[in-house]
Design a protein around this motif. Structure first.
Motif, short mmCIF file in Angstrom:
data_model
loop_
_atom_site.label_atom_id
_atom_site.label_comp_id
_atom_site.label_asym_id
_atom_site.label_seq_id
_atom_site.Cartn_x
_atom_site.Cartn_y
_atom_site.Cartn_z
N GLY A 138 9.80 29.55 31.51
CA GLY A 138 9.03 30.67 31.98
C GLY A 138 9.91 31.79 32.49
N HIS A 139 10.91 31.23 33.30
CA HIS A 139 11.78 32.26 33.89
C HIS A 139 13.08 32.25 33.29
CE1 HIS A 139 8.49 31.55 37.04
NE2 HIS A 139 9.03 32.90 37.49
N ASP A 140 13.52 31.63 32.35
CA ASP A 140 14.91 31.48 31.34
C ASP A 140 15.80 31.13 32.72
OD1 ASP A 140 16.71 31.61 29.65
OD2 ASP A 140 16.89 33.70 29.85
N ARG A 141 15.78 30.19 33.28
CA ARG A 141 16.54 29.56 34.46
C ARG A 141 16.70 28.29 34.36
NH1 ARG A 141 15.07 34.61 35.85
NH2 ARG A 141 16.58 36.07 37.29
N LEU A 142 17.64 27.50 35.13
CA LEU A 142 17.49 26.22 35.49
C LEU A 142 17.18 26.02 36.83
CD1 LEU A 142 21.01 24.80 34.10
CD2 LEU A 142 18.85 24.83 33.10
N ARG A 143 16.48 24.95 37.28
CA ARG A 143 16.03 24.45 38.43
C ARG A 143 16.73 23.45 39.01
NH1 ARG A 143 13.78 29.43 40.24
NH2 ARG A 143 12.38 30.21 38.30
N PHE A 144 16.79 23.02 40.30
CA PHE A 144 17.86 21.85 40.58
C PHE A 144 16.61 21.06 41.90
CE2 PHE A 144 20.72 24.79 39.08
CZ PHE A 144 21.55 24.08 38.16
N HIS A 145 16.51 19.93 41.83
CA HIS A 145 15.78 19.34 42.98
C HIS A 145 16.71 18.19 43.24
CE1 HIS A 145 12.54 21.45 41.11
NE2 HIS A 145 12.04 21.49 42.50
N ARG A 146 17.01 18.12 44.55
CA ARG A 146 17.76 16.95 45.16
C ARG A 146 16.95 15.82 45.41
NH1 ARG A 146 22.18 17.51 49.93
NH2 ARG A 146 22.75 15.20 50.33
N ILE A 147 17.45 14.66 45.08
CA ILE A 147 16.56 13.49 44.90
C ILE A 147 17.08 12.62 46.50
CG2 ILE A 147 16.16 11.24 43.98
CD1 ILE A 147 17.00 12.56 41.33
N ASP A 148 16.18 12.36 47.08
CA ASP A 148 16.15 11.39 48.39
C ASP A 148 15.01 10.69 48.23
OD1 ASP A 148 16.48 10.37 50.75
OD2 ASP A 148 16.50 12.14 52.03
N ARG A 149 15.05 9.29 48.09
CA ARG A 149 13.93 8.74 47.60
C ARG A 149 13.03 8.41 49.17
NH1 ARG A 149 9.99 6.28 46.89
NH2 ARG A 149 9.26 4.80 45.33
N ASP A 150 13.50 8.48 50.19
CA ASP A 150 12.87 8.16 51.46
C ASP A 150 12.47 9.48 52.18
OD1 ASP A 150 12.87 5.44 51.18
OD2 ASP A 150 14.96 5.31 51.72
N ARG A 151 12.64 10.51 51.75
CA ARG A 151 12.22 11.82 52.45
C ARG A 151 10.72 11.79 52.60
NH1 ARG A 151 11.24 17.75 51.80
NH2 ARG A 151 10.28 17.25 49.67
N ALA A 152 10.24 12.26 53.87
CA ALA A 152 8.89 12.03 54.27
C ALA A 152 8.16 13.01 53.33
CB ALA A 152 8.83 12.34 55.57
N GLY A 153 8.56 14.19 52.89
CA GLY A 153 7.58 15.03 52.15
C GLY A 153 7.82 14.73 50.72
N GLY A 154 8.38 13.66 50.30
CA GLY A 154 8.49 13.36 48.76
C GLY A 154 9.92 13.35 48.47
N PRO A 155 10.38 12.79 47.33
CA PRO A 155 11.75 12.45 47.11
C PRO A 155 12.75 13.67 46.67
CG PRO A 155 10.21 11.43 45.26
CD PRO A 155 9.37 11.75 46.51
N LEU A 156 12.03 14.80 46.21
CA LEU A 156 12.49 15.87 45.42
C LEU A 156 12.30 17.15 46.44
CD1 LEU A 156 12.60 14.00 42.91
CD2 LEU A 156 12.06 15.78 41.55
N THR A 157 13.46 17.66 46.43
CA THR A 157 13.41 18.99 47.22
C THR A 157 14.35 19.93 46.32
OG1 THR A 157 13.71 17.64 49.23
CG2 THR A 157 14.38 20.01 49.27
N ASP A 158 13.63 21.20 46.27
CA ASP A 158 14.23 22.39 45.38
C ASP A 158 15.29 22.76 46.16
OD1 ASP A 158 14.95 24.62 44.18
OD2 ASP A 158 12.79 25.11 43.93
N VAL A 159 16.65 22.93 45.29
CA VAL A 159 17.71 23.38 46.06
C VAL A 159 18.33 24.45 45.37
CG1 VAL A 159 18.38 21.29 47.45
CG2 VAL A 159 19.19 21.36 44.91
N THR A 160 17.69 25.03 44.19
CA THR A 160 17.99 25.91 43.53
C THR A 160 18.32 27.40 43.99
OG1 THR A 160 16.10 25.35 41.97
CG2 THR A 160 17.41 27.52 41.46
#
Length: 434
Positions: A138-160
């Motif tokens: 949709g935006h013609d970009r790459l998106r990046f999500h850091r993976i942390d299995r035990d993060r309280a808010g969910g394992p993926l965090t947007d780091v784009t």
């Protein structure tokens, strides 16, 4: 930074080298998928619906992240197009749902996550991290999500990095035409340790090589190194020039891609043509490893039905895969052997090719993902697939294959219903060894 653009002009010589092959003397065998062995899924994710009520969520492409510390707590990260990302555990239960970014403006295209792959141990300003990398068509970009299995808010965090540039487009008007980032494969060069993403372009034959780079505050960006254009027309053995039938203005696009880390070879599925092999740094000459059965078949596009009416088959196509070829994934083995797996959408099967170059990626067999019972169906018109040949706890001690199902059954009335099937990889390997 200066972008080194080296768009590879594909010449008549490349086409001849890639496609030259004697016509088959024997009658081409259009094998039915029913003739191949069947494997059944062990679990499936909740169904997604591509409509307003379902959030325009459409299952497309998965990736499998292995939790080295606790393999039974590994994850499957999957795209849902306008529905964003879904994260599942090994029981196919939803762990996290991430929305696609909103449209840049009222009349602009919304975010649409198409393909996903993983990068392991990328060095960021905040330390090393495993990342899920996604193509946002949709935006013609790459998106990046850091993976942390035990993060309280969910394992993926947007780091784009918010300043990450469009992959192919010059401006928002170009982006809204949606000839944008589509297929995706991540790759880390063992010689340099640099991480890359290879990205294909919707409705075009282009593939771009992007170097992934750390940005401030633990964010990730990228820069374009070079692009390569695959052919859009082909000289057949009878001297006729052929292009796959499609909507006027569309070229035969690539979606499914995977890189073999052992030799740095990229495999790319040109949907209506076949599977190409080329260097992942996009230098050298691509080679067509196998062709779809429909290769060379003329067609006439009907604007009313938005379908192509095929003509007579001249007999120059392959015998193992039917268009579209999608969902390329690599089943690696510790001794260097293994398989390139490809989704053959046209007959709802999967083809396996020898991974080793000295064996010329020869065809090794195929299989279907069939229904396990009345409520757990198989896979039809599979878009994306991911395989991991490593123990994943008690659930999948022999590894895991995840495939998209383009038509989940029993479904929900007239609503488009898609999801992902989880298959014991041991069953797949047994079927290929038979």
């Amino acid at each position: 930074m200066i972008v080194r653009s080296a768009v590879l002009a594909v010449t008549t010589a490349l086409t001849a080298a890639a496609l030259a092959a004697p016509a088959q003397a024997e009658v081409r065998h259009r094998a039915s998928g029913d003739a191949l062995p069947a494997v059944t899924p062990r679990a499936e994710t909740a169904v997604l619906h591509d409509d307003d009520e379902g959030g325009n969520a459409d299952a497309d492409d998965p990736a499998i992240w292995r939790n080295a510390a606790a393999p039974g707590r590994s994850l499957v990260v999957a795209t849902a197009k306008e529905g964003g990302l879904r994260v599942y555990d090994l029981q196919a239960r939803l762990v996290q749902s991430i929305a696609a970014p909103p449209a840049a403006g009222e009349d602009d295209a919304p975010g649409r996550f198409n393909n996903v792959d993983l990068v392991h141990g990328l060095r960021l300003s905040s330390g090393k991290a495993d990342l899920a990398v996604t193509s946002d068509r949709g935006h013609d970009r790459l998106r990046f999500h850091r993976i942390d299995r035990d993060r309280a808010g969910g394992p993926l965090t947007d780091v784009t990095d918010p300043a990450a540039p469009p992959v192919f487009s010059r401006d928002q008007a170009d982006i809204n035409d949606q000839r944008t980032a589509y297929g995706l494969a991540a790759w880390t060069d063992p010689a340099t340790g640099k991480a890359y993403a290879l990205v294909s372009r919707r409705e075009r034959t282009s593939i771009a090589l992007l170097e992934l780079l750390p940005a401030a505050d633990g964010k990730v960006t990228y820069r374009k190194i070079r692009t390569l254009d695959l052919p859009s027309s082909f000289r057949l053995p009878n001297g006729v020039s052929w292009s796959p039938c499609g909507e006027p203005g569309e070229l035969p696009q690539v979606e499914g891609m995977v890189v073999d880390p052992a030799n740095g070879m990229l495999y790319a599925g040109q949907e209506d043509v076949g599977i190409w092999r080329m260097r992942a740094d996009l230098t050298g000459t691509p080679k067509l490893v196998d062709k779809v059965r429909e290769y060379g078949v003329p067609g006439v596009y009907d604007e009313e039905s938005e379908e192509c009416t095929p003509g007579a088959d001249p007999g120059f196509g392959g015998t193992k895969i039917s268009a579209d070829v999608e969902g390329l994934t690599l089943l690696t083995e510790s001794d260097g052997d293994g398989y390139l797996l490809a989704s053959s959408q046209g007959d709802n099967t999967f083809a396996a090719y020898d991974r080793e170059l000295e064996d010329a990626n020869e065809y090794e067999g195929g299989f279907r993902v069939a229904a396990a019972n009345d409520t757990l169906d198989g896979s039809e018109e599979c878009d994306g697939a991911a395989v991991l040949n490593a123990p994943l706890g008690s659930a999948y001690p022999d590894g895991l294959l995840v495939v998209q199902d383009g038509h989940d059954s029993p479904g929900d009335g007239d609503r488009d219903s898609t999801n992902f099937k989880f298959v014991d990889l041991g069953k797949v390997k047994d079927s290929l060894d038979d």
